[in-house]
Design a protein around this motif. Sequence first.
Motif, PDB file in Angstrom:
ATOM      1  N   MET A 130       0.820  -1.208   0.000  1.00 52.30           N
ATOM      2  CA  MET A 130       0.000   0.000   0.000  1.00 52.30           C
ATOM      3  C   MET A 130       0.856   1.261   0.000  1.00 52.30           C
ATOM      4  SD  MET A 130      -3.134  -0.938   2.553  1.00 52.30           S
ATOM      5  CE  MET A 130      -4.166  -2.375   2.254  1.00 52.30           C
ATOM      6  N   LYS A 131       1.961   1.240   0.724  1.00 52.19           N
ATOM      7  CA  LYS A 131       2.833   2.419   0.740  1.00 52.19           C
ATOM      8  C   LYS A 131       3.374   2.700  -0.656  1.00 52.19           C
ATOM      9  CE  LYS A 131       7.168   4.259   2.479  1.00 52.19           C
ATOM     10  NZ  LYS A 131       7.634   4.512   1.084  1.00 52.19           N
ATOM     11  N   GLY A 132       3.794   1.647  -1.365  1.00 47.97           N
ATOM     12  CA  GLY A 132       4.279   1.843  -2.726  1.00 47.97           C
ATOM     13  C   GLY A 132       3.226   2.434  -3.634  1.00 47.97           C
ATOM     14  N   PHE A 133       1.975   2.034  -3.447  1.00 50.01           N
ATOM     15  CA  PHE A 133       0.887   2.579  -4.257  1.00 50.01           C
ATOM     16  C   PHE A 133       0.592   4.026  -3.863  1.00 50.01           C
ATOM     17  CE2 PHE A 133      -3.229   3.040  -6.149  1.00 50.01           C
ATOM     18  CZ  PHE A 133      -3.219   2.188  -7.241  1.00 50.01           C
ATOM     19  N   LEU A 134       0.617   4.309  -2.564  1.00 48.77           N
ATOM     20  CA  LEU A 134       0.358   5.664  -2.087  1.00 48.77           C
ATOM     21  C   LEU A 134       1.433   6.642  -2.535  1.00 48.77           C
ATOM     22  CD1 LEU A 134      -0.882   4.988   1.561  1.00 48.77           C
ATOM     23  CD2 LEU A 134      -2.195   6.083  -0.251  1.00 48.77           C
ATOM     24  N   ASP A 135       2.658   6.163  -2.650  1.00 43.89           N
ATOM     25  CA  ASP A 135       3.756   7.037  -3.078  1.00 43.89           C
ATOM     26  C   ASP A 135       3.560   7.533  -4.510  1.00 43.89           C
ATOM     27  OD1 ASP A 135       4.978   6.815  -0.640  1.00 43.89           O
ATOM     28  OD2 ASP A 135       6.363   5.228  -1.253  1.00 43.89           O
ATOM     29  N   THR A 136       2.764   6.823  -5.309  1.00 41.88           N
ATOM     30  CA  THR A 136       2.534   7.244  -6.694  1.00 41.88           C
ATOM     31  C   THR A 136       1.458   8.326  -6.807  1.00 41.88           C
ATOM     32  OG1 THR A 136       0.882   5.507  -7.078  1.00 41.88           O
ATOM     33  CG2 THR A 136       3.185   4.944  -7.479  1.00 41.88           C
ATOM     34  N   ILE A 137       0.719   8.552  -5.741  1.00 37.03           N
ATOM     35  CA  ILE A 137      -0.327   9.587  -5.758  1.00 37.03           C
ATOM     36  C   ILE A 137       0.307  10.934  -5.434  1.00 37.03           C
ATOM     37  CG2 ILE A 137      -2.466  10.370  -4.679  1.00 37.03           C
ATOM     38  CD1 ILE A 137      -3.156   7.487  -4.134  1.00 37.03           C
ATOM     39  N   PRO A 138       0.136  11.945  -6.271  1.00 40.90           N
ATOM     40  CA  PRO A 138       0.784  13.247  -6.040  1.00 40.90           C
ATOM     41  C   PRO A 138       0.379  13.852  -4.698  1.00 40.90           C
ATOM     42  CG  PRO A 138      -0.157  13.137  -8.241  1.00 40.90           C
ATOM     43  CD  PRO A 138      -0.649  11.929  -7.513  1.00 40.90           C
ATOM     44  N   LYS A 139       1.367  14.359  -3.997  1.00 40.57           N
ATOM     45  CA  LYS A 139       1.102  14.991  -2.706  1.00 40.57           C
ATOM     46  C   LYS A 139       0.398  16.335  -2.865  1.00 40.57           C
ATOM     47  CE  LYS A 139       4.909  12.770  -0.256  1.00 40.57           C
ATOM     48  NZ  LYS A 139       6.138  12.961   0.567  1.00 40.57           N
ATOM     49  N   GLU A 140       0.401  16.851  -4.102  1.00 40.27           N
ATOM     50  CA  GLU A 140      -0.299  18.112  -4.345  1.00 40.27           C
ATOM     51  C   GLU A 140      -1.789  18.001  -4.049  1.00 40.27           C
ATOM     52  OE1 GLU A 140       3.529  18.272  -6.279  1.00 40.27           O
ATOM     53  OE2 GLU A 140       1.909  16.796  -6.297  1.00 40.27           O
ATOM     54  N   LEU A 141      -2.338  16.778  -4.194  1.00 40.36           N
ATOM     55  CA  LEU A 141      -3.748  16.583  -3.860  1.00 40.36           C
ATOM     56  C   LEU A 141      -3.983  16.812  -2.371  1.00 40.36           C
ATOM     57  CD1 LEU A 141      -4.556  13.391  -5.963  1.00 40.36           C
ATOM     58  CD2 LEU A 141      -5.254  15.730  -6.454  1.00 40.36           C
ATOM     59  N   ASP A 142      -3.088  16.270  -1.553  1.00 34.34           N
ATOM     60  CA  ASP A 142      -3.202  16.479  -0.109  1.00 34.34           C
ATOM     61  C   ASP A 142      -3.075  17.957   0.237  1.00 34.34           C
ATOM     62  OD1 ASP A 142      -2.381  13.889  -0.871  1.00 34.34           O
ATOM     63  OD2 ASP A 142      -1.842  13.410   1.184  1.00 34.34           O
ATOM     64  N   GLU A 143      -2.085  18.619  -0.386  1.00 29.57           N
ATOM     65  CA  GLU A 143      -1.840  20.028  -0.083  1.00 29.57           C
ATOM     66  C   GLU A 143      -3.019  20.898  -0.511  1.00 29.57           C
ATOM     67  OE1 GLU A 143       1.755  20.736  -2.142  1.00 29.57           O
ATOM     68  OE2 GLU A 143       3.006  19.546  -0.765  1.00 29.57           O
ATOM     69  N   SER A 144      -3.602  20.584  -1.665  1.00 32.57           N
ATOM     70  CA  SER A 144      -4.757  21.354  -2.124  1.00 32.57           C
ATOM     71  C   SER A 144      -5.934  21.203  -1.182  1.00 32.57           C
ATOM     72  CB  SER A 144      -5.156  20.912  -3.537  1.00 32.57           C
ATOM     73  OG  SER A 144      -4.109  21.118  -4.450  1.00 32.57           O
ATOM     74  N   ALA A 145      -6.163  19.967  -0.727  1.00 39.39           N
ATOM     75  CA  ALA A 145      -7.261  19.735   0.208  1.00 39.39           C
ATOM     76  C   ALA A 145      -6.992  20.416   1.549  1.00 39.39           C
ATOM     77  CB  ALA A 145      -7.456  18.233   0.408  1.00 39.39           C
ATOM     78  N   THR A 146      -5.742  20.411   1.983  1.00 41.80           N
ATOM     79  CA  THR A 146      -5.402  21.062   3.250  1.00 41.80           C
ATOM     80  C   THR A 146      -5.596  22.566   3.170  1.00 41.80           C
ATOM     81  OG1 THR A 146      -3.765  19.330   3.690  1.00 41.80           O
ATOM     82  CG2 THR A 146      -3.591  21.350   4.983  1.00 41.80           C
ATOM     83  N   VAL A 147      -5.238  23.145   2.027  1.00 46.57           N
ATOM     84  CA  VAL A 147      -5.448  24.584   1.826  1.00 46.57           C
ATOM     85  C   VAL A 147      -6.930  24.927   1.883  1.00 46.57           C
ATOM     86  CG1 VAL A 147      -5.248  26.461   0.146  1.00 46.57           C
ATOM     87  CG2 VAL A 147      -3.324  24.917   0.534  1.00 46.57           C
ATOM     88  N   ASP A 148      -7.756  24.024   1.391  1.00 41.02           N
ATOM     89  CA  ASP A 148      -9.206  24.252   1.415  1.00 41.02           C
ATOM     90  C   ASP A 148      -9.818  23.986   2.783  1.00 41.02           C
ATOM     91  OD1 ASP A 148      -9.192  24.951  -1.227  1.00 41.02           O
ATOM     92  OD2 ASP A 148      -9.631  22.921  -1.950  1.00 41.02           O
ATOM     93  N   GLY A 149      -8.992  23.608   3.759  1.00 45.14           N
ATOM     94  CA  GLY A 149      -9.479  23.426   5.121  1.00 45.14           C
ATOM     95  C   GLY A 149      -9.738  21.997   5.535  1.00 45.14           C
ATOM     96  N   ALA A 150      -9.307  21.024   4.727  1.00 46.09           N
ATOM     97  CA  ALA A 150      -9.546  19.621   5.066  1.00 46.09           C
ATOM     98  C   ALA A 150      -8.560  19.157   6.136  1.00 46.09           C
ATOM     99  CB  ALA A 150      -9.409  18.747   3.821  1.00 46.09           C
ATOM    100  N   THR A 151      -9.028  18.318   7.022  1.00 45.62           N
ATOM    101  CA  THR A 151      -8.173  17.736   8.053  1.00 45.62           C
ATOM    102  C   THR A 151      -7.476  16.492   7.494  1.00 45.62           C
ATOM    103  OG1 THR A 151      -9.962  16.348   8.901  1.00 45.62           O
ATOM    104  CG2 THR A 151      -9.741  18.569   9.841  1.00 45.62           C
ATOM    105  N   HIS A 152      -6.548  15.930   8.289  1.00 44.73           N
ATOM    106  CA  HIS A 152      -5.864  14.707   7.850  1.00 44.73           C
ATOM    107  C   HIS A 152      -6.866  13.570   7.651  1.00 44.73           C
ATOM    108  CE1 HIS A 152      -1.721  15.983   7.997  1.00 44.73           C
ATOM    109  NE2 HIS A 152      -1.870  16.496   9.207  1.00 44.73           N
ATOM    110  N   ALA A 153      -7.856  13.479   8.519  1.00 39.30           N
ATOM    111  CA  ALA A 153      -8.865  12.422   8.393  1.00 39.30           C
ATOM    112  C   ALA A 153      -9.678  12.595   7.118  1.00 39.30           C
ATOM    113  CB  ALA A 153      -9.780  12.417   9.614  1.00 39.30           C
ATOM    114  N   GLN A 154     -10.053  13.839   6.805  1.00 31.62           N
ATOM    115  CA  GLN A 154     -10.832  14.099   5.590  1.00 31.62           C
ATOM    116  C   GLN A 154     -10.000  13.830   4.340  1.00 31.62           C
ATOM    117  OE1 GLN A 154     -11.968  18.157   6.524  1.00 31.62           O
ATOM    118  NE2 GLN A 154     -14.062  17.542   7.013  1.00 31.62           N
ATOM    119  N   VAL A 155      -8.733  14.192   4.390  1.00 30.61           N
ATOM    120  CA  VAL A 155      -7.862  13.906   3.246  1.00 30.61           C
ATOM    121  C   VAL A 155      -7.757  12.393   3.032  1.00 30.61           C
ATOM    122  CG1 VAL A 155      -5.483  14.029   2.400  1.00 30.61           C
ATOM    123  CG2 VAL A 155      -6.532  16.027   3.476  1.00 30.61           C
ATOM    124  N   PHE A 156      -7.635  11.657   4.134  1.00 27.69           N
ATOM    125  CA  PHE A 156      -7.485  10.204   4.036  1.00 27.69           C
ATOM    126  C   PHE A 156      -8.740   9.541   3.480  1.00 27.69           C
ATOM    127  CE2 PHE A 156      -8.051   5.992   5.948  1.00 27.69           C
ATOM    128  CZ  PHE A 156      -6.915   5.356   5.497  1.00 27.69           C
TER     129      PHE A 156
END
Length: 279
Positions: free
Chosen positions: A158-184
Amino acid sequence: MKLALRHAYVLLVCAFALFPILFVVSAAINPLGTLASSDLLPNGAGLDNFVKLFGSDIYPFGRWFLNSVFIALAASSASLLLSMFAAYAFSRMRFAGRRVGLLALLLIQMFPQFLAIVTIFMIFTRVTELYPAFGFNTTWGILLLYLGGALGVNTWLMKGFLDTIPKELDESATVDGATHAQVFWKIILPLVTPILAVTALLAFIGTMSEFLMANIFLRDPESKTLAVGMYGMIAGDGRNANFGMFAAATLLTAVPTVSVFLWLQKFIVSGLTAGAVKG
């Protein structure tokens, strides 16, 4: 000529793969129900072995079936959740001991769980005395045993698969106010559907077919799983007399695995064809 050879080769491979299945089906519908009388085309084929299987007082197959399906579903679901949480933490977060933790998970998987059987047996002996509901011959006890080795290779997959997902998605969601749980749950989880389905399928198959640990910790006939119970059907003198019932049980045992595979197949396909951004 080459095309004919290719077709002949394909037919040969198909016959080689299908022969064991046809032999088991033939033995299951053979009314004599013994190994000595097994034939690819039995006379008077019927469902007598299935009737004897479910009507036997010595071999409670229905109970074994329910035990195995429940344990496999519960263990695979719990291990999938634990592995996903661990993989997300190792992939997206930076903390002290991260590299050491990943290497430790990898190294631990090099040693099979069965090597610690003496220690585990002693622990469960004490647990049975203090908390009988989680000790020997219990569903919850074997579940705890399986979950003890839930992490490891699944986390790395799973970690290898997660590493292929751009972290920009997490950062964009965080900028919009999403928590770690919501991002997950809302961003990452829908994108990793293929690896979740594959991991769940592997965990389910592994739990359904696990024998060594279950054979030691499940001794009561009512608490056994299919692997342990079916082994008892053909152990010793029962190999010849119960072969027909064993073949029938083998066919029924394949039903949960095939059903789970067919159910997860659509998630694998849909996850591979879906993208994070639609344009």
